[in-house]
Design a protein around this motif. Structure first.
Motif, PDB file in Angstrom:
ATOM      1  N   VAL A 134      -8.542  -4.563  -1.670  1.00 24.66           N
ATOM      2  CA  VAL A 134      -7.239  -5.167  -1.906  1.00 24.66           C
ATOM      3  C   VAL A 134      -6.207  -4.462  -1.035  1.00 24.66           C
ATOM      4  CG1 VAL A 134      -6.725  -3.645  -3.878  1.00 24.66           C
ATOM      5  CG2 VAL A 134      -5.578  -5.878  -3.679  1.00 24.66           C
ATOM      6  N   ALA A 135      -5.305  -5.242  -0.450  1.00 21.56           N
ATOM      7  CA  ALA A 135      -4.241  -4.682   0.380  1.00 21.56           C
ATOM      8  C   ALA A 135      -3.047  -4.310  -0.492  1.00 21.56           C
ATOM      9  CB  ALA A 135      -3.817  -5.684   1.443  1.00 21.56           C
ATOM     10  N   LEU A 136      -2.243  -3.366  -0.033  1.00 22.51           N
ATOM     11  CA  LEU A 136      -1.030  -2.999  -0.751  1.00 22.51           C
ATOM     12  C   LEU A 136       0.034  -4.071  -0.565  1.00 22.51           C
ATOM     13  CD1 LEU A 136      -0.566   0.829  -0.103  1.00 22.51           C
ATOM     14  CD2 LEU A 136      -1.775  -0.316  -1.953  1.00 22.51           C
ATOM     15  N   GLY A 137       0.783  -4.326  -1.643  1.00 24.03           N
ATOM     16  CA  GLY A 137       1.877  -5.281  -1.579  1.00 24.03           C
ATOM     17  C   GLY A 137       3.206  -4.566  -1.438  1.00 24.03           C
ATOM     18  N   SER A 138       4.289  -5.324  -1.459  1.00 22.89           N
ATOM     19  CA  SER A 138       5.630  -4.743  -1.384  1.00 22.89           C
ATOM     20  C   SER A 138       6.093  -4.354  -2.782  1.00 22.89           C
ATOM     21  CB  SER A 138       6.599  -5.746  -0.756  1.00 22.89           C
ATOM     22  OG  SER A 138       6.597  -6.952  -1.488  1.00 22.89           O
ATOM     23  N   VAL A 139       7.213  -3.660  -2.850  1.00 24.46           N
ATOM     24  CA  VAL A 139       7.728  -3.147  -4.111  1.00 24.46           C
ATOM     25  C   VAL A 139       7.987  -4.289  -5.099  1.00 24.46           C
ATOM     26  CG1 VAL A 139      10.110  -3.208  -3.255  1.00 24.46           C
ATOM     27  CG2 VAL A 139       9.496  -1.670  -5.146  1.00 24.46           C
ATOM     28  N   ALA A 140       7.751  -4.020  -6.392  1.00 27.86           N
ATOM     29  CA  ALA A 140       8.011  -5.013  -7.430  1.00 27.86           C
ATOM     30  C   ALA A 140       9.515  -5.260  -7.563  1.00 27.86           C
ATOM     31  CB  ALA A 140       7.432  -4.529  -8.755  1.00 27.86           C
ATOM     32  N   LEU A 141       9.865  -6.468  -8.006  1.00 24.51           N
ATOM     33  CA  LEU A 141      11.268  -6.867  -8.178  1.00 24.51           C
ATOM     34  C   LEU A 141      11.534  -7.179  -9.639  1.00 24.51           C
ATOM     35  CD1 LEU A 141      11.535  -9.264  -5.110  1.00 24.51           C
ATOM     36  CD2 LEU A 141      12.217  -6.851  -5.222  1.00 24.51           C
ATOM     37  N   GLY A 142      12.697  -6.825 -10.118  1.00 28.81           N
ATOM     38  CA  GLY A 142      13.070  -7.125 -11.485  1.00 28.81           C
ATOM     39  C   GLY A 142      12.979  -8.612 -11.776  1.00 28.81           C
ATOM     40  N   GLY A 143      12.344  -8.976 -12.905  1.00 25.78           N
ATOM     41  CA  GLY A 143      12.188 -10.372 -13.288  1.00 25.78           C
ATOM     42  C   GLY A 143      10.968 -11.036 -12.688  1.00 25.78           C
ATOM     43  N   GLU A 144      10.307 -10.387 -11.736  1.00 22.30           N
ATOM     44  CA  GLU A 144       9.128 -10.966 -11.094  1.00 22.30           C
ATOM     45  C   GLU A 144       7.955 -10.986 -12.068  1.00 22.30           C
ATOM     46  OE1 GLU A 144       6.568 -10.300  -6.943  1.00 22.30           O
ATOM     47  OE2 GLU A 144       7.868  -8.691  -7.719  1.00 22.30           O
ATOM     48  N   GLN A 145       7.104 -11.984 -11.933  1.00 21.74           N
ATOM     49  CA  GLN A 145       5.901 -12.080 -12.754  1.00 21.74           C
ATOM     50  C   GLN A 145       4.704 -11.604 -11.929  1.00 21.74           C
ATOM     51  OE1 GLN A 145       5.243 -15.458 -15.338  1.00 21.74           O
ATOM     52  NE2 GLN A 145       6.787 -14.371 -16.533  1.00 21.74           N
ATOM     53  N   LEU A 146       3.995 -10.590 -12.470  1.00 24.26           N
ATOM     54  CA  LEU A 146       2.845 -10.003 -11.795  1.00 24.26           C
ATOM     55  C   LEU A 146       1.622 -10.076 -12.710  1.00 24.26           C
ATOM     56  CD1 LEU A 146       4.566  -6.834 -10.277  1.00 24.26           C
ATOM     57  CD2 LEU A 146       4.085  -9.014  -9.133  1.00 24.26           C
ATOM     58  N   VAL A 147       0.456  -9.996 -12.106  1.00 28.89           N
ATOM     59  CA  VAL A 147      -0.812 -10.114 -12.828  1.00 28.89           C
ATOM     60  C   VAL A 147      -1.461  -8.743 -12.971  1.00 28.89           C
ATOM     61  CG1 VAL A 147      -3.134 -11.108 -12.785  1.00 28.89           C
ATOM     62  CG2 VAL A 147      -1.174 -12.459 -12.011  1.00 28.89           C
ATOM     63  N   ALA A 148      -1.878  -8.422 -14.191  1.00 25.94           N
ATOM     64  CA  ALA A 148      -2.592  -7.177 -14.459  1.00 25.94           C
ATOM     65  C   ALA A 148      -4.043  -7.498 -14.789  1.00 25.94           C
ATOM     66  CB  ALA A 148      -1.947  -6.420 -15.610  1.00 25.94           C
ATOM     67  N   ALA A 194      -6.656   1.508 -18.181  1.00 28.65           N
ATOM     68  CA  ALA A 194      -5.897   2.486 -17.411  1.00 28.65           C
ATOM     69  C   ALA A 194      -6.427   2.595 -15.990  1.00 28.65           C
ATOM     70  CB  ALA A 194      -5.954   3.847 -18.084  1.00 28.65           C
ATOM     71  N   GLY A 195      -5.513   2.632 -15.031  1.00 28.93           N
ATOM     72  CA  GLY A 195      -5.888   2.715 -13.625  1.00 28.93           C
ATOM     73  C   GLY A 195      -6.144   1.388 -12.974  1.00 28.93           C
ATOM     74  N   GLY A 196      -6.151   0.305 -13.758  1.00 29.68           N
ATOM     75  CA  GLY A 196      -6.395  -1.018 -13.204  1.00 29.68           C
ATOM     76  C   GLY A 196      -5.226  -1.523 -12.381  1.00 29.68           C
ATOM     77  N   PRO A 197      -5.421  -2.601 -11.619  1.00 27.63           N
ATOM     78  CA  PRO A 197      -4.405  -3.067 -10.675  1.00 27.63           C
ATOM     79  C   PRO A 197      -3.358  -3.990 -11.284  1.00 27.63           C
ATOM     80  CG  PRO A 197      -6.401  -4.366 -10.412  1.00 27.63           C
ATOM     81  CD  PRO A 197      -6.707  -3.314 -11.449  1.00 27.63           C
ATOM     82  N   LEU A 198      -2.106  -3.795 -10.880  1.00 26.12           N
ATOM     83  CA  LEU A 198      -1.012  -4.744 -11.114  1.00 26.12           C
ATOM     84  C   LEU A 198      -0.803  -5.458  -9.788  1.00 26.12           C
ATOM     85  CD1 LEU A 198       1.181  -5.748 -13.141  1.00 26.12           C
ATOM     86  CD2 LEU A 198       2.729  -4.105 -12.042  1.00 26.12           C
ATOM     87  N   LEU A 199      -0.898  -6.785  -9.806  1.00 29.19           N
ATOM     88  CA  LEU A 199      -1.041  -7.556  -8.571  1.00 29.19           C
ATOM     89  C   LEU A 199       0.051  -8.610  -8.410  1.00 29.19           C
ATOM     90  CD1 LEU A 199      -4.835  -8.177  -9.193  1.00 29.19           C
ATOM     91  CD2 LEU A 199      -3.924  -6.577  -7.508  1.00 29.19           C
ATOM     92  N   ARG A 200       0.363  -8.873  -7.151  1.00 30.53           N
ATOM     93  CA  ARG A 200       1.211  -9.999  -6.788  1.00 30.53           C
ATOM     94  C   ARG A 200       0.347 -11.032  -6.072  1.00 30.53           C
ATOM     95  NH1 ARG A 200       4.558  -7.510  -3.927  1.00 30.53           N
ATOM     96  NH2 ARG A 200       6.348  -7.447  -5.354  1.00 30.53           N
ATOM     97  N   GLU A 201       0.460 -12.287  -6.486  1.00 31.02           N
ATOM     98  CA  GLU A 201      -0.289 -13.360  -5.835  1.00 31.02           C
ATOM     99  C   GLU A 201       0.598 -14.035  -4.788  1.00 31.02           C
ATOM    100  OE1 GLU A 201      -3.326 -14.798  -6.247  1.00 31.02           O
ATOM    101  OE2 GLU A 201      -4.154 -13.666  -7.927  1.00 31.02           O
ATOM    102  N   VAL A 202       0.150 -14.048  -3.543  1.00 30.49           N
ATOM    103  CA  VAL A 202       0.855 -14.724  -2.461  1.00 30.49           C
ATOM    104  C   VAL A 202      -0.113 -15.690  -1.796  1.00 30.49           C
ATOM    105  CG1 VAL A 202       2.110 -14.469  -0.300  1.00 30.49           C
ATOM    106  CG2 VAL A 202       2.358 -12.732  -2.088  1.00 30.49           C
TER     107      VAL A 202
END
Length: 640
Positions: A134-148, A194-202
């Protein structure tokens, strides 16, 4: 991993597996709801980390490395960076259903913690090539919905066997953390996540933003808490650290050292070694090699006066003996070969003796670091280059014309052309020509301390070997002859960069025979014939992105005198004057040598070449049989 009830506390020990109940929103075809596990084939980079006492989750960020939080490995500290876990630990990756057989189950061999953040990298026993990191994404944004995603406990199962995922809303972001809430979707994080990924889908592609740190665990089985908030550990800004820590950069020892000499008690195995025997000896913490944080060593393996034609095979201690050879020797020879060998999990190497009785000597010239090691100097990346002749004492190319007498030296300038200024080392093929008896070569950076140990042992006639040498600040190496007067023919195959941030890191594979023309009544390679050998797409190497490979070539029963030429399959034909590797003489039983070669690339314009394939030419007037053993590969070079 168990999540604590306070957001500020670090995650501690582990007892279960899979991610909490909830639903995934905005994930296209991967969307699930309630506590439904993710579909097969989704988030294959998500890893289940398990030892005899506990389990947690992580993510594959490099073919050889998984990232997770330090709660998964509380023993990982800056003081012991690079060491193995306290308990044998495995990582399952590429398998969303743990009851299945897909993916990989690999041991963890080293841990590299971050200095200021609750993050640790875990090195795998071998690269994962069927799962894209998995590649690194950009910083999280307030109000954004992310997948864990994770393998922790769910709302209904203590120890699920399926990967689960849920959608969380970002509440706020700090310099090192991300606060998330799953209340709107019913998602939660439970023990084992614990240690699992928090992800952004693009556009259907997930990128890694953070790792699961601590959670209130509302909605998890047997929990009475109702809050579904959690604190994640940011990793979006750790690209440079991951980049530097996951590269197995090469460190040349200030002076080579002896790991084993059966003529003495060095290595604790004194005495002749009989055919069919295996000699095991300590590597880590010996002869200048660090006691931990080392993935592989570059060694010179010598057979000394065997009583019969034989071969030696060097391999990691505690592993099955591979069907490969390191050095081939005739009765009475003193001859050596260089090889990169992974260090066994117990810190040892083994050498198998095929037949006859022989003494064995193993010198170490350098090592590959398994991530950052506190007591180790910085290393460099590796760059494979087109083979090019840089010196020939027969005609004065690159040096003084004429034989090198006994005790004489030649100084060769290697940088400024194929090898750039600033390189700290080089991978060469050195052919010793016209020897009237046995001897050896020594090599050292020009103007530096004189090396006292052998770089290459040679026999009468022609001996050709791949070797690694250190360079002076102005890019020169001095080679000393300790034997009868000889000619030297030197070709460059690659170089070591000044920093691990450039070049490529090593990816070791189990020693694998990829070609054997003697097998099943195979057809010999004809005079001036060419053989194509496909390295990528199998053998643990991805289909594309092969910058270079380490192979051991052996010529068996040649009927003519000549040499091999090796190049990537990129559409260019062999031409007269191509540099030689592995010179051989008619009637020899076998000769072997380590070679580093670039991988071929398909040219879409000319429609020639083949990704990851190399070409080997028999430049002689007779037939040969050819053995090709794969030992490792290098991915695309880093440029800074």
């Amino acid at each position: 991993m168990r999540f604590t009830r306070t957001r500020r506390a670090r995650v501690s020990a582990v007892v279960a597996a899979a991610l909490g109940a909830g639903m995934i929103g905005g994930v296209a075809a991967n969307a699930v709801s309630g506590s439904t596990p993710v579909p097969a084939g989704s988030y294959l980079f998500t890893a289940k980390i398990q030892n005899e006492l506990a389990s947690c989750t992580g993510a594959l960020v490099d073919p050889s490395w998984v990232i997770t939080t330090t709660g998964c490995f509380p023993e990982a500290t800056q003081a012991n960076s690079g060491r193995a876990p306290d308990r044998p630990t495995t990582v399952t990756v590429g398998r969303t259903d743990l009851t299945g057989s897909g993916g990989h189950v690999l041991a963890v061999t080293a841990l590299v913690p971050h200095a200021t953040r609750d993050v640790v990298l875990a090195q795998l026993a071998q690269p994962v090539t069927t799962v894209a990191p998995v590649a690194l994404g950009s910083v999280a944004l307030g109000g954004e919905q992310l997948v864990a995603a994770g393998f922790g406990r769910t709302a209904t199962e203590w120890v699920p066997t399926r990967l689960h995922a849920g959608t969380f809303t970002v509440q706020n972001v700090t310099a090192g953390s991300v606060a998330i809430d799953g209340a709107a979707t019913g998602a939660t994080l439970c023990r084992g996540d614990a240690g699992g990924p928090l992800l952004r889908e693009v556009a259907g592609t997930p990128t890694l933003v953070a790792l699961h740190g601590s959670s209130w665990q509302g909605g998890c089985l047997a929990e009475t808490e109702t809050r579904r908030t959690a604190i994640e550990v940011r990793v979006d800004d750790l690209g440079d650290w991951i980049h530097a820590s996951t590269a197995d950069d090469y460190v040349a020892l200030p002076a080579s050292g002896t790991l084993l000499d059966t003529r003495t008690d060095t290595g604790g195995a004194k005495g002749l070694k009989a055919g069919g025997s295996t000699t095991t000896f300590r590597v880590l913490g010996t002869a200048g090699v660090p006691a931990y944080g080392v993935s592989a060593v570059l060694v010179d393996v010598a057979a000394i006066s065997p009583t019969a034609t034989t071969h030696l095979t060097a391999f990691p201690g505690g592993t099955p003996q591979p069907a490969t050879s390191t050095v081939n020797a005739h009765k009475g020879d003193i001859i050596s070969a260089t090889q990169v060998v992974r260090v066994g999990a117990d810190g040892t190497l083994s050498v198998y003796t095929n037949s006859g009785d022989t003494h064995i000597m193993v010198d170490v010239h350098g090592y590959f670091r398994a991530g950052s090691v506190e007591a180790s100097p910085a290393g460099g990346g590796f760059v494979a280059v087109p083979h090019r002749r840089v010196a020939d004492t027969r005609d004065g190319t690159g040096t003084t014309k004429g034989t090198v007498p006994s005790g004489g030296t030649r100084t060769i300038a290697l940088t400024g052309g194929t090898i750039p200024v600033g390189a700290t080392g080089a991978l060469l093929d050195i052919a010793v020509v016209g020897a009237t008896g046995p001897g050896y070569l020594r090599a050292y950076p020009t103007g530096g301390p004189v090396e006292t140990r052998s770089l290459l042992d040679y026999v009468s006639g022609i001996t050709s070997q791949g070797v690694a040498v250190k360079l002076s600040a102005n890019g020169q190496v001095t080679i000393e002859n300790r034997g009868p007067a000889v000619h030297l023919v030197i070709s460059v195959q690659g170089y070591v960069t000044a920093t691990a941030r450039t070049g490529a890191g090593l990816r070791l594979t189990p020693p694998t025979r990829v070609l054997n023309t003697t097998a099943d009544q195979g057809v010999a390679v004809p005079a001036n014939g060419t053989v194509a050998v496909q390295l990528s797409g199998a053998n643990g190497i991805p289909s594309a992105g092969l910058a270079g490979a380490i192979v051991n070539l052996a010529v068996v029963k040649p009927t003519g005198t000549g040499f091999l030429a090796v190049k990537p399959d990129s559409g260019a034909a062999f031409v007269s004057g191509d540099p030689s590797v592995l010179n051989f003489t008619a009637g020899q039983h076998a000769r072997a040598s380590m070679v580093v070669v670039q991988g071929g690339k398909f040219d879409p314009v000319r429609r020639v070449g083949q990704d990851g394939r190399i070409l080997i030419k028999n430049v002689s007037g007779g037939t040969i049989h050819l053995l090709v053993d794969l030992h490792g590969w290098f991915g695309p070079a880093r440029i800074g």
